[in-house]
Design a protein around this motif. Structure first.
Motif, mmCIF file in Angstrom:
data_model
loop_
_atom_site.group_PDB
_atom_site.id
_atom_site.type_symbol
_atom_site.label_atom_id
_atom_site.label_comp_id
_atom_site.label_asym_id
_atom_site.label_seq_id
_atom_site.Cartn_x
_atom_site.Cartn_y
_atom_site.Cartn_z
ATOM 1 N N GLU A 24 -6.972 -13.715 -5.995
ATOM 2 C CA GLU A 24 -6.702 -12.067 -6.979
ATOM 3 C C GLU A 24 -5.292 -12.073 -6.349
ATOM 4 O O GLU A 24 -5.216 -12.390 -4.834
ATOM 5 C CB GLU A 24 -7.860 -11.761 -5.701
ATOM 6 N N ASP A 73 -3.045 -9.338 -5.244
ATOM 7 C CA ASP A 73 -2.839 -8.551 -3.500
ATOM 8 C C ASP A 73 -2.971 -6.758 -4.290
ATOM 9 O O ASP A 73 -3.363 -5.518 -3.763
ATOM 10 C CB ASP A 73 -0.966 -8.460 -3.396
ATOM 11 N N ILE A 74 -2.651 -6.955 -5.943
ATOM 12 C CA ILE A 74 -1.940 -5.729 -6.286
ATOM 13 C C ILE A 74 -2.751 -5.931 -7.780
ATOM 14 O O ILE A 74 -2.211 -6.689 -8.615
ATOM 15 C CB ILE A 74 -0.823 -4.420 -6.140
ATOM 16 N N ASP A 75 -3.144 -5.029 -8.324
ATOM 17 C CA ASP A 75 -4.393 -4.946 -9.410
ATOM 18 C C ASP A 75 -4.037 -3.519 -10.683
ATOM 19 O O ASP A 75 -5.057 -3.013 -9.963
ATOM 20 C CB ASP A 75 -5.750 -5.754 -9.688
ATOM 21 N N LYS A 130 -5.727 -2.998 -12.632
ATOM 22 C CA LYS A 130 -7.189 -2.109 -13.068
ATOM 23 C C LYS A 130 -7.491 -1.656 -12.640
ATOM 24 O O LYS A 130 -7.923 -1.075 -12.725
ATOM 25 C CB LYS A 130 -7.742 -3.882 -13.447
ATOM 26 N N GLU A 131 -6.803 -1.593 -10.868
ATOM 27 C CA GLU A 131 -7.764 -0.572 -10.045
ATOM 28 C C GLU A 131 -6.745 1.124 -9.992
ATOM 29 O O GLU A 131 -7.351 1.850 -9.969
ATOM 30 C CB GLU A 131 -6.900 -1.060 -8.666
ATOM 31 N N LEU A 132 -6.298 0.876 -11.019
ATOM 32 C CA LEU A 132 -5.491 2.159 -11.460
ATOM 33 C C LEU A 132 -5.839 2.794 -12.991
ATOM 34 O O LEU A 132 -6.423 3.834 -13.333
ATOM 35 C CB LEU A 132 -3.787 1.842 -11.728
ATOM 36 N N THR A 163 -7.602 0.838 -16.642
ATOM 37 C CA THR A 163 -7.825 -0.099 -17.741
ATOM 38 C C THR A 163 -7.458 0.087 -19.395
ATOM 39 O O THR A 163 -7.597 0.854 -19.856
ATOM 40 C CB THR A 163 -9.444 -1.244 -17.803
ATOM 41 N N CYS A 185 -1.589 2.983 -20.940
ATOM 42 C CA CYS A 185 -1.328 2.519 -19.630
ATOM 43 C C CYS A 185 -0.137 2.012 -18.913
ATOM 44 O O CYS A 185 0.301 2.539 -17.713
ATOM 45 C CB CYS A 185 -1.564 0.762 -19.495
ATOM 46 N N PHE A 240 0.993 3.739 -5.850
ATOM 47 C CA PHE A 240 0.347 2.971 -6.701
ATOM 48 C C PHE A 240 1.059 1.031 -6.386
ATOM 49 O O PHE A 240 0.717 0.191 -5.675
ATOM 50 C CB PHE A 240 0.396 2.597 -8.073
ATOM 51 N N LYS A 280 2.982 0.014 -1.048
ATOM 52 C CA LYS A 280 1.864 -1.001 -0.790
ATOM 53 C C LYS A 280 3.340 -2.224 -0.515
ATOM 54 O O LYS A 280 3.244 -3.011 -0.478
ATOM 55 C CB LYS A 280 0.479 -1.709 -2.193
#
Length: 293
Positions: free
Chosen positions: A50, A52-54, A56-58, A60, A79, A90, A94
């Motif tokens: 998984e 740590d930063i994706d 798709k959370e921002l 897609t 995108c 974003f 982090k």
């Protein structure tokens, strides 16, 4: 020298980028080394580890294509433009907490125009390397052995090198799939791109064979241009350009082989000068750690 270290994993679709990232993460874990995994492919769906930063959370790609009626390439560029507008919230916040012990791995999408045609990824790299982050970075560019696409892929790798102005580690992926199918002597011609590869396989469509007694096509016919002598000359010119500059050579990668993954990682560490910033240990430190343990 920056206090953070990272790599950006690039290459055309299907080259094995995410598989490489997964193998690299597993290798780092096996060697008790920390990593920070970032997915910047807004269309990616499955991960072994998984992120740590994706992204798709921002945003897609599916949502962009549906709401803005864009195709996949236009949607992807949108995108990344949206990502650039939200970098501080974003990404930057982090990543500021990531320490020098971590290797930051950034998994990118496969559309090569992001690296060769538009300044989006160069702007992203510039942000990561500067300011408060100051990440020492390199690029890993993956290609698979496919004679018909090899020189185009190599040219794209060279273009990305010039656009991003990063140390590059170019990698021939999927060695586990061609093992026993490509002779060692033949493999060397891909590792150090050999222009004679263009001459050896007329069936690949990269060369043009004129044959007596058959219809060789009308040079003025658009349908026959891609099979004609002009196309062959273009391919030879591309091959000669790569040969003249001699900027691109490749490492072999077999993700099933721990030693192969480790060898690639050693080149990446050299490119980002990772080990030079690690604290030196006295000869008896390991013995003391063992006694305390």
């Amino acid at each position: 020298m920056g206090s953070k270290y990272g790599m950006i994993v690039m290459g055309p679709a299907g080259a094995g980028k995410t598989t490489f990232c997964s193998a690299l993460i597993q290798h780092l874990r096996n060697n008790k080394r920390s990593c920070f995994y970032i997915n910047l492919d807004p269309a990616a769906e499955e991960f072994v580890y998984e992120p740590d930063i994706d992204i798709k959370e921002l945003i897609t790609l599916e949502d962009v294509m549906e709401e803005l009626h864009l195709g996949p390439n236009g949607g992807l560029i949108y995108c990344f433009e949206f990502l650039l507008e939200n970098l501080d919230d974003f990404l930057t916040e982090k990543l500021e907490t990531v320490t020098e012990e971590y290797l930051i791995i950034i998994d990118m999408p496969g559309q090569i125009e992001l690296y060769t045609h538009v300044p989006i990824v160069p702007a992203l790299v510039s942000h990561l390397r500067g300011g408060s982050l100051n990440i020492s970075m390199c690029a890993a560019y993956l290609l698979e052995i496919d004679r018909a696409k090899f020189f185009a892929g190599t040219l794209s790798a060279m273009s990305a090198m010039l656009m991003l102005e990063l140390p590059h580690v170019n990698i021939l992926s999927k060695m586990d799939l061609v093992k026993g199918q490509v002779a060692r002597k033949e493999l060397k011609r891909f590792i150090d791109p050999d222009i004679s590869l263009l001459q050896d396989a007329p069936e690949s469509g990269l060369v043009y064979e004129y044959k007596d007694g058959v219809d060789n096509g009308d040079p003025g016919d658009a349908q026959s241009v891609m099979a004609g002598e002009s196309f062959a000359r273009l391919n030879r010119a591309v091959g000669q350009l790569i040969d003249d500059f001699s900027l691109v050579s490749f490492l072999k990668l077999d993700v099933q082989d721990e030693d192969s993954v480790g060898a690639v990682l050693s080149y990446i560490d050299d490119a980002i000068q990772y080990h030079e910033a690690q604290e030196p240990r006295e000869p008896n430190d390991d013995l003391m750690d063992a006694e305390m343990g």
